[in-house]
Design an enzyme around this catalytic site. Sequence first.
Site, PDB file in Angstrom:
ATOM      1  CD  GLU A 174      -1.918   4.095   3.214  1.00  7.48           C
ATOM      2  OE1 GLU A 174      -1.657   3.465   2.167  1.00  7.48           O
ATOM      3  OE2 GLU A 174      -3.032   4.048   3.759  1.00  7.48           O
ATOM      4  CG  HIS A 183      -1.958  -1.042   1.207  1.00 10.96           C
ATOM      5  ND1 HIS A 183      -3.063  -0.998   2.031  1.00 10.96           N
ATOM      6  CD2 HIS A 183      -2.091  -2.177   0.475  1.00 10.96           C
ATOM      7  CE1 HIS A 183      -3.826  -2.049   1.807  1.00 10.96           C
ATOM      8  NE2 HIS A 183      -3.256  -2.783   0.866  1.00 10.96           N
ATOM      9  CB  CYS A 219      -2.110   1.506   6.161  1.00 10.54           C
ATOM     10  SG  CYS A 219      -1.685   0.680   4.604  1.00 10.54           S
ATOM     11  CB  CYS A 225      -6.613  -0.533   5.169  1.00 10.23           C
ATOM     12  SG  CYS A 225      -4.911  -1.131   5.134  1.00 10.23           S
TER      13      CYS A 225
END
Length: 160
Positions: free
Chosen positions: A62, A60, A93, A90
């Site tokens: 991040e 992801h 993360c 999410c």
Amino acid sequence: MPVLMLEKDITYMRVALEEAKLAFDRDEVPIGAVLVHKNSGEVVAKSGNRTIEFSDPTAHAEILCVRQLCKELEVQRIPDYDLYVTLEPCPMCASSLSFSRINRVIFGARDPKSGGLNDNLNLYNHSQLHHKPKITTGILDAECGQILKAFFKKKREKKN
């Protein structure tokens, strides 16, 4: 929120949106993130989602930013940095941002279904996470949400 802070937040969120557009062009879910030094304002890492490209469900935006900076600095914690991301992080993360001791998380669009910081699941309210980054929401939320809507509309049209 002071006007100067809001202008700064908008500027960095625009950089995150550029990363989301690049992810869109790679046919990845268009989420972008940017790490910024909280005092100097220097952008030190930026990325978009790369889960398909890297065959890695943890890639992801991040996490890629945090990995990049931590590796560069040879540290596991980066408390002097703020993370700008186009969509509410999410749970994976949000947890990693806590463990990396990020100073502040600034996100654009809310993710009521899968977000880790919304009213239903706010992980930073749980005692298991010792560090609770400051949170700012809604920066360029319409633009951040629009790119996701366009991406999934395109996906649906391809199927038909």
